[in-house]
Enzyme design. Structure first.
Site, PDB file in Angstrom:
ATOM      1  N   GLU A  46     -12.308 -45.319  50.608  1.00  0.00           N
ATOM      2  CA  GLU A  46     -13.144 -45.548  51.785  1.00  0.00           C
ATOM      3  C   GLU A  46     -14.458 -44.799  51.587  1.00  0.00           C
ATOM      4  OE1 GLU A  46     -13.515 -44.804  56.604  1.00  0.00           O
ATOM      5  OE2 GLU A  46     -11.922 -43.790  55.484  1.00  0.00           O
ATOM      6  N   ASP A  71     -17.169 -38.805  51.422  1.00  0.00           N
ATOM      7  CA  ASP A  71     -18.305 -38.499  52.299  1.00  0.00           C
ATOM      8  C   ASP A  71     -18.935 -37.206  51.800  1.00  0.00           C
ATOM      9  OD1 ASP A  71     -18.885 -39.694  55.425  1.00  0.00           O
ATOM     10  OD2 ASP A  71     -19.909 -37.841  54.845  1.00  0.00           O
ATOM     11  N   ASP A 120     -24.390 -45.670  57.380  1.00  0.00           N
ATOM     12  CA  ASP A 120     -25.768 -45.584  57.872  1.00  0.00           C
ATOM     13  C   ASP A 120     -26.456 -46.906  57.551  1.00  0.00           C
ATOM     14  OD1 ASP A 120     -28.494 -45.090  58.296  1.00  0.00           O
ATOM     15  OD2 ASP A 120     -28.337 -43.011  57.635  1.00  0.00           O
ATOM     16  N   ASP A 156     -20.978 -52.152  63.055  1.00  0.00           N
ATOM     17  CA  ASP A 156     -21.470 -52.626  64.342  1.00  0.00           C
ATOM     18  C   ASP A 156     -22.905 -53.127  64.233  1.00  0.00           C
ATOM     19  OD1 ASP A 156     -22.237 -49.740  63.961  1.00  0.00           O
ATOM     20  OD2 ASP A 156     -23.487 -50.281  65.668  1.00  0.00           O
TER      21      ASP A 156
END
Length: 218
Positions: A46, A71, A120, A156
């Site tokens: 991920e 991350d 982002d 989104d």
């Protein structure tokens, strides 16, 4: 600041986190199954994992697979690694690094599946090459994924989604490409397992629809 420093201290001692201050940060490439997970199970990565909700959610649902959240933010990695520890999820791990550097940590064809979750969006045109679905990132994913492995994006952001769809359409090396502007009203919904990140719930409350796409490199 004290809380953040404490979280950094905690993950520096956790076996389920690989980060720059640890010896295996420089040696893990090609050895995730043999040295980190100590099994031969398929690996899902991920990217932009944030707090690790997807990594942990998938690891919970699929104990026969291995999951790695990537991350750069240490305090976010702390949250995901904490959930994994509390859930006794030995099939979930975290890598703290810039995504642009992931080829330093995975061999070609080492990854079975890649998720990109609410990254982002980099809305400025000058930042297009930094979007995680830009051509240079796509080429990295192609090298890292095993033949037949899926790349999946959930977001989104309409601008990023439309950009990503168009970038995939431009390619002549993709198969099984499907996408939806509203995953919860789509036949693709089961593929996302109804795992909802904090960001997803926040954006959904503002009326944003959740977009999803997936494809394989052919």
């Amino acid at each position: 600041m004290k809380r953040k420093l404490e979280r950094f201290r905690v993950i520096s001692e956790r076996e389920n986190v690989i980060e720059p201050n640890k010896p295996n940060y420089h040696t893990i490439k090609g050895k995730w199954n043999s040295e980190f997970f100590k099994n031969d199970n398929p690996i899902t990565v991920e990217l932009a994992c944030g707090r690790g909700e997807y990594t942990v959610g998938l690891a919970t649902r699929f104990p026969e697979r291995n999951f790695i959240g990537v991350d750069i933010k240490g305090d976010r990695i702390w949250k995901g690694s904490t959930m994994a520890v509390e859930g006794n999820l030995l099939n979930a791990g975290f890598l703290r690094t810039h995504i642009l550097l992931i080829e330093n940590f995975f061999e070609g064809n080492e990854i079975d599946e890649i998720w990109i979750t609410f990254p982002d969006p980099r809305p400025r045109l000058s930042d297009a090459k930094r979007r995680l679905t830009s051509p240079r990132f796509m080429e990295m994913y192609k090298r890292l994924l095993k033949p037949g492995g899926y790349l999946r994006l959930k977001t989104d952001n309409t601008g990023l989604f439309e950009y990503s769809v168009e970038e995939v359409k431009k390619r002549n090396d993709v198969a099984d490409f499907q996408y939806t502007n509203e995953v919860y009203e789509s036949t693709l919904r089961p593929e996302c397992y109804d795992i909802k990140t904090r960001y997803e719930m926040m954006f959904a409350e503002k009326g944003e629809t959740i977009k999803y796409l997936r494809f394989r490199f052919s």
